[in-house]
Motif scaffolding. Sequence first.
Motif, PDB file in Angstrom:
ATOM      1  N   LEU A   1       0.819  -1.207   0.000  1.00 61.29           N
ATOM      2  CA  LEU A   1       0.000   0.000   0.000  1.00 61.29           C
ATOM      3  C   LEU A   1       0.857   1.263   0.000  1.00 61.29           C
ATOM      4  CD1 LEU A   1      -2.803   1.319   0.134  1.00 61.29           C
ATOM      5  CD2 LEU A   1      -2.638   1.181   2.623  1.00 61.29           C
ATOM      6  N   SER A   2       1.902   1.272   0.794  1.00 60.72           N
ATOM      7  CA  SER A   2       2.794   2.437   0.842  1.00 60.72           C
ATOM      8  C   SER A   2       3.496   2.650  -0.490  1.00 60.72           C
ATOM      9  CB  SER A   2       3.833   2.265   1.953  1.00 60.72           C
ATOM     10  OG  SER A   2       3.198   2.166   3.197  1.00 60.72           O
ATOM     11  N   TYR A   3       3.885   1.554  -1.130  1.00 58.36           N
ATOM     12  CA  TYR A   3       4.521   1.675  -2.444  1.00 58.36           C
ATOM     13  C   TYR A   3       3.540   2.244  -3.463  1.00 58.36           C
ATOM     14  CZ  TYR A   3       7.972   0.881  -6.033  1.00 58.36           C
ATOM     15  OH  TYR A   3       8.904   1.085  -7.014  1.00 58.36           O
ATOM     16  N   VAL A   4       2.311   1.760  -3.427  1.00 59.22           N
ATOM     17  CA  VAL A   4       1.278   2.271  -4.334  1.00 59.22           C
ATOM     18  C   VAL A   4       1.004   3.753  -4.050  1.00 59.22           C
ATOM     19  CG1 VAL A   4      -1.171   2.060  -4.969  1.00 59.22           C
ATOM     20  CG2 VAL A   4       0.266   0.013  -4.793  1.00 59.22           C
ATOM     21  N   MET A   5       1.039   4.137  -2.787  1.00 61.80           N
ATOM     22  CA  MET A   5       0.880   5.563  -2.444  1.00 61.80           C
ATOM     23  C   MET A   5       1.980   6.389  -3.096  1.00 61.80           C
ATOM     24  SD  MET A   5      -0.301   5.398   1.552  1.00 61.80           S
ATOM     25  CE  MET A   5       0.104   7.115   1.810  1.00 61.80           C
ATOM     26  N   MET A   6       3.221   5.901  -3.050  1.00 58.57           N
ATOM     27  CA  MET A   6       4.327   6.606  -3.699  1.00 58.57           C
ATOM     28  C   MET A   6       4.070   6.745  -5.193  1.00 58.57           C
ATOM     29  SD  MET A   6       7.054   6.018  -5.927  1.00 58.57           S
ATOM     30  CE  MET A   6       7.299   4.268  -5.854  1.00 58.57           C
ATOM     31  N   LEU A   7       3.596   5.676  -5.824  1.00 57.73           N
ATOM     32  CA  LEU A   7       3.278   5.750  -7.253  1.00 57.73           C
ATOM     33  C   LEU A   7       2.212   6.813  -7.522  1.00 57.73           C
ATOM     34  CD1 LEU A   7       3.119   1.997  -8.356  1.00 57.73           C
ATOM     35  CD2 LEU A   7       4.756   3.707  -9.116  1.00 57.73           C
ATOM     36  N   GLY A   8       1.201   6.861  -6.671  1.00 59.64           N
ATOM     37  CA  GLY A   8       0.139   7.846  -6.839  1.00 59.64           C
ATOM     38  C   GLY A   8       0.632   9.269  -6.680  1.00 59.64           C
ATOM     39  N   ILE A   9       1.463   9.492  -5.687  1.00 60.00           N
ATOM     40  CA  ILE A   9       2.032  10.836  -5.477  1.00 60.00           C
ATOM     41  C   ILE A   9       2.891  11.226  -6.671  1.00 60.00           C
ATOM     42  CG2 ILE A   9       3.678  12.170  -4.094  1.00 60.00           C
ATOM     43  CD1 ILE A   9       2.652  10.501  -1.642  1.00 60.00           C
ATOM     44  N   THR A  10       3.729  10.294  -7.112  1.00 57.46           N
ATOM     45  CA  THR A  10       4.635  10.591  -8.220  1.00 57.46           C
ATOM     46  C   THR A  10       3.868  10.893  -9.497  1.00 57.46           C
ATOM     47  OG1 THR A  10       6.353   9.193  -7.249  1.00 57.46           O
ATOM     48  CG2 THR A  10       6.568   9.701  -9.587  1.00 57.46           C
ATOM     49  N   THR A  11       2.951   9.992  -9.860  1.00 50.83           N
ATOM     50  CA  THR A  11       2.239  10.173 -11.129  1.00 50.83           C
ATOM     51  C   THR A  11       1.169  11.253 -11.060  1.00 50.83           C
ATOM     52  OG1 THR A  11       0.687   8.380 -10.617  1.00 50.83           O
ATOM     53  CG2 THR A  11       2.677   7.799 -11.866  1.00 50.83           C
ATOM     54  N   GLY A  12       0.626  11.492  -9.867  1.00 57.11           N
ATOM     55  CA  GLY A  12      -0.443  12.478  -9.734  1.00 57.11           C
ATOM     56  C   GLY A  12       0.024  13.881  -9.427  1.00 57.11           C
ATOM     57  N   ILE A  13       1.224  14.028  -8.868  1.00 59.03           N
ATOM     58  CA  ILE A  13       1.677  15.362  -8.459  1.00 59.03           C
ATOM     59  C   ILE A  13       3.053  15.701  -9.033  1.00 59.03           C
ATOM     60  CG2 ILE A  13       2.236  16.857  -6.500  1.00 59.03           C
ATOM     61  CD1 ILE A  13       0.150  15.150  -4.892  1.00 59.03           C
ATOM     62  N   ASN A  14       4.078  14.876  -8.730  1.00 61.17           N
ATOM     63  CA  ASN A  14       5.435  15.231  -9.149  1.00 61.17           C
ATOM     64  C   ASN A  14       5.607  15.236 -10.672  1.00 61.17           C
ATOM     65  OD1 ASN A  14       5.902  13.925  -6.225  1.00 61.17           O
ATOM     66  ND2 ASN A  14       7.388  15.543  -6.605  1.00 61.17           N
ATOM     67  N   VAL A  15       5.095  14.220 -11.358  1.00 68.16           N
ATOM     68  CA  VAL A  15       5.237  14.171 -12.818  1.00 68.16           C
ATOM     69  C   VAL A  15       4.496  15.333 -13.483  1.00 68.16           C
ATOM     70  CG1 VAL A  15       4.713  12.830 -14.904  1.00 68.16           C
ATOM     71  CG2 VAL A  15       5.813  11.716 -12.939  1.00 68.16           C
ATOM     72  N   PRO A  16       3.241  15.643 -13.098  1.00 70.75           N
ATOM     73  CA  PRO A  16       2.605  16.824 -13.704  1.00 70.75           C
ATOM     74  C   PRO A  16       3.389  18.124 -13.453  1.00 70.75           C
ATOM     75  CG  PRO A  16       0.930  15.430 -12.726  1.00 70.75           C
ATOM     76  CD  PRO A  16       2.266  14.862 -12.309  1.00 70.75           C
ATOM     77  N   LEU A  17       3.977  18.255 -12.278  1.00 70.86           N
ATOM     78  CA  LEU A  17       4.819  19.437 -12.040  1.00 70.86           C
ATOM     79  C   LEU A  17       6.033  19.429 -12.967  1.00 70.86           C
ATOM     80  CD1 LEU A  17       4.679  19.666  -8.138  1.00 70.86           C
ATOM     81  CD2 LEU A  17       3.829  21.374  -9.758  1.00 70.86           C
ATOM     82  N   ASN A  18       6.645  18.257 -13.139  1.00 70.32           N
ATOM     83  CA  ASN A  18       7.780  18.143 -14.063  1.00 70.32           C
ATOM     84  C   ASN A  18       7.348  18.513 -15.484  1.00 70.32           C
ATOM     85  OD1 ASN A  18       9.255  17.180 -11.896  1.00 70.32           O
ATOM     86  ND2 ASN A  18       9.177  15.052 -12.554  1.00 70.32           N
ATOM     87  N   ASP A  19       6.164  18.055 -15.872  1.00 71.45           N
ATOM     88  CA  ASP A  19       5.652  18.363 -17.213  1.00 71.45           C
ATOM     89  C   ASP A  19       5.414  19.865 -17.379  1.00 71.45           C
ATOM     90  OD1 ASP A  19       5.767  15.659 -17.804  1.00 71.45           O
ATOM     91  OD2 ASP A  19       3.601  15.332 -17.544  1.00 71.45           O
ATOM     92  N   GLN A  20       4.903  20.511 -16.343  1.00 69.99           N
ATOM     93  CA  GLN A  20       4.704  21.965 -16.397  1.00 69.99           C
ATOM     94  C   GLN A  20       6.046  22.681 -16.568  1.00 69.99           C
ATOM     95  OE1 GLN A  20       2.550  23.105 -12.861  1.00 69.99           O
ATOM     96  NE2 GLN A  20       0.734  21.942 -13.455  1.00 69.99           N
ATOM     97  N   LEU A  21       7.049  22.189 -15.872  1.00 74.75           N
ATOM     98  CA  LEU A  21       8.380  22.782 -15.976  1.00 74.75           C
ATOM     99  C   LEU A  21       8.938  22.595 -17.390  1.00 74.75           C
ATOM    100  CD1 LEU A  21      10.402  24.232 -14.072  1.00 74.75           C
ATOM    101  CD2 LEU A  21      11.468  22.009 -13.700  1.00 74.75           C
ATOM    102  N   ALA A  22       8.721  21.435 -17.963  1.00 70.68           N
ATOM    103  CA  ALA A  22       9.197  21.167 -19.323  1.00 70.68           C
ATOM    104  C   ALA A  22       8.472  22.026 -20.352  1.00 70.68           C
ATOM    105  CB  ALA A  22       9.014  19.692 -19.658  1.00 70.68           C
ATOM    106  N   ALA A  23       7.212  22.350 -20.099  1.00 70.33           N
ATOM    107  CA  ALA A  23       6.392  23.097 -21.051  1.00 70.33           C
ATOM    108  C   ALA A  23       6.691  24.590 -21.079  1.00 70.33           C
ATOM    109  CB  ALA A  23       4.916  22.874 -20.737  1.00 70.33           C
ATOM    110  N   VAL A  24       7.535  25.044 -20.190  1.00 75.42           N
ATOM    111  CA  VAL A  24       7.845  26.476 -20.103  1.00 75.42           C
ATOM    112  C   VAL A  24       8.474  26.994 -21.382  1.00 75.42           C
ATOM    113  CG1 VAL A  24       9.377  28.124 -18.927  1.00 75.42           C
ATOM    114  CG2 VAL A  24       8.013  26.520 -17.604  1.00 75.42           C
ATOM    115  N   GLY A  25       9.189  26.142 -22.080  1.00 75.37           N
ATOM    116  CA  GLY A  25       9.851  26.575 -23.307  1.00 75.37           C
ATOM    117  C   GLY A  25      11.256  27.071 -23.025  1.00 75.37           C
TER     118      GLY A  25
END
Length: 181
Positions: free
Chosen positions: A93-117
């Motif tokens: 469950l804790s591992y799945v929580m990490m996956l959820g945090i990463t894919t739901g929050i950290n990756v979208p933030l990374n994508d926003q940073l990449a989209a800055v141009g």
Amino acid sequence: MKSWQTGALVASTVVSGLMAGLFAGFAYSVMPGLKQSGDHAFVEVMRNINVAIVNPLFMSLFMGGVAVGSVAVAGLWRGADRQLRAWLFAGLLSYVMMLGITTGINVPLNDQLAAVGAPDQADLAAVRSAFEDKWVLWNSARAIANLVSFGSFAWALVLLGRVRKTAPVSPIGGVPARPGW
């Protein structure tokens, strides 16, 4: 216990420990170091890290952790007592929580940073401000989730070792013959 069951639990423990170490390393060294950098350096380095980390080894560990964790839980569940089941479930469950945090929050933030141009055409102070504190907070949360996963799987290994030493083995499949299992 069959060796594949123990092997899956060992693999789950190792993978969750490696992921916890990665995210913790960011929390206590990489991000504090980048905090001392100017906006351009911060944005450039984070963008480079976000590209470099998507590699076969990282992806194998990141996604493989839930796979081997699921195999360990499924393989050991039937023959486990409540305590071992609880630690196995907590690890997964804790591992799945990490996956959820990463894919739901950290990756979208990374994508926003990449989209800055192009960095020379963006307000890097504003970009950084929208990214850094939130990313650092959620990176710490996923590091803690992975630390809980690692500790849970490690304790499950200890409990499994105790069962193997103390329980008589049934003649059917080598499963420990304990009352109530």
